[in-house]
Design an enzyme around this catalytic site. Structure first.
Site, PDB file in Angstrom:
ATOM      1  N   HIS A  18       0.742  -1.199   0.037  1.00  0.00           N
ATOM      2  CA  HIS A  18       0.033  -0.140  -0.028  1.00  0.00           C
ATOM      3  C   HIS A  18       0.845   1.330   0.226  1.00  0.00           C
ATOM      4  CE1 HIS A  18      -3.008  -2.604   2.384  1.00  0.00           C
ATOM      5  NE2 HIS A  18      -3.544  -2.408   1.164  1.00  0.00           N
ATOM      6  N   LYS A  42     -16.764  -7.295  10.237  1.00  0.00           N
ATOM      7  CA  LYS A  42     -17.279  -7.294  11.648  1.00  0.00           C
ATOM      8  C   LYS A  42     -16.420  -7.196  12.634  1.00  0.00           C
ATOM      9  CE  LYS A  42     -21.796  -9.013  10.483  1.00  0.00           C
ATOM     10  NZ  LYS A  42     -21.612  -9.382   9.186  1.00  0.00           N
ATOM     11  N   ARG A  91      -1.862  -6.443  -8.074  1.00  0.00           N
ATOM     12  CA  ARG A  91      -0.778  -7.032  -8.035  1.00  0.00           C
ATOM     13  C   ARG A  91      -0.449  -8.299  -8.913  1.00  0.00           C
ATOM     14  NH1 ARG A  91      -2.824  -8.227  -2.170  1.00  0.00           N
ATOM     15  NH2 ARG A  91      -4.792  -8.401  -3.171  1.00  0.00           N
ATOM     16  N   SER A 129      -2.905  -7.907   3.360  1.00  0.00           N
ATOM     17  CA  SER A 129      -3.388  -7.593   4.666  1.00  0.00           C
ATOM     18  C   SER A 129      -3.550  -8.869   5.289  1.00  0.00           C
ATOM     19  CB  SER A 129      -4.346  -6.623   4.594  1.00  0.00           C
ATOM     20  OG  SER A 129      -4.165  -5.444   4.170  1.00  0.00           O
TER      21      SER A 129
END
Ligand code: PNS
Length: 164
Positions: A18, A42, A91, A129
């Site tokens: 990022h 969530k 990517r 991530s």
């Protein structure tokens, strides 16, 4: 006319992939807003506030990089901010299908907003991530794959027994 770009995402957590895209975007556009999506997952590892703090710390010396949060439709946020461009990183071919769908949907919603795809440096193409969280949670080394402040915060969460 100055060009303002929005780089939206979950950034849970911010990775060096990022950071690479944001740095490239900051060279290409007059200003780039890193827009952290609120309420996506969530149970995220980092709260949106933490993700904003991380982004601001990493880009504190780059005045044309702003870090903000958004919710609701991305194109509405982009329009509200007076931006013309959405930046997304690509990517691998596997990213393409979903990114293509999103770009075309956003184009349908607001035809004047352009999506620009940018490639990170090759050494970051395998980082996500999700993988960072998984590797760190299982005791693997993520040094060099995320900014130092992310690594420090991951360790702090682990020592407090939270998630990672
Ligand atoms: O980092 P991510 O999770 O790949 O980012 C996805 C994101 C935040 C760009 C996407 O989920 C998004 O734009 N969400 C906001 C809601 C929206 O506008 N949905 C329609 C997209 S076509």
């Amino acid at each position: 006319m100055s060009t303002l770009a929005v780089y939206p995402g979950s950034f849970d957590p911010l990775t060096n992939g990022h950071v690479d895209i944001i740095s490239r975007g900051a060279r290409l556009f007059d200003r780039i807003i890193v827009a952290v999506l609120v309420n996506a997952e969530k149970s995220p590892l980092f709260t949106p506030e933490e993700r904003v703090e991380i982004g601001r710390a990493v880009f504190r010396d780059q005045p044309n990089v702003e870090v903000d949060t958004f919710d609701g439709l991305l194109v509405d946020y982009v329009e509200r901010r007076g931006a013309q461009v959405i930046v997304r990183g690509l990517r691998a071919v596997s990213d393409f299908e979903f990114e293509f769908q999103m770009a075309l949907m956003n184009q349908r919603l607001k035809p004047k907003i352009e999506t620009v795809f940018m490639m990170p440096a090759e050494k970051y193409t395998y980082i996500s991530s999700r993988l960072i969280k998984e590797v760190f949670a299982l005791g693997g080394r993520v040094h060099g794959l995320v900014p130092d402040t992310v690594e420090t915060r991951l360790r702090a969460k682990r020592s407090r027994g939270k998630g990672a």
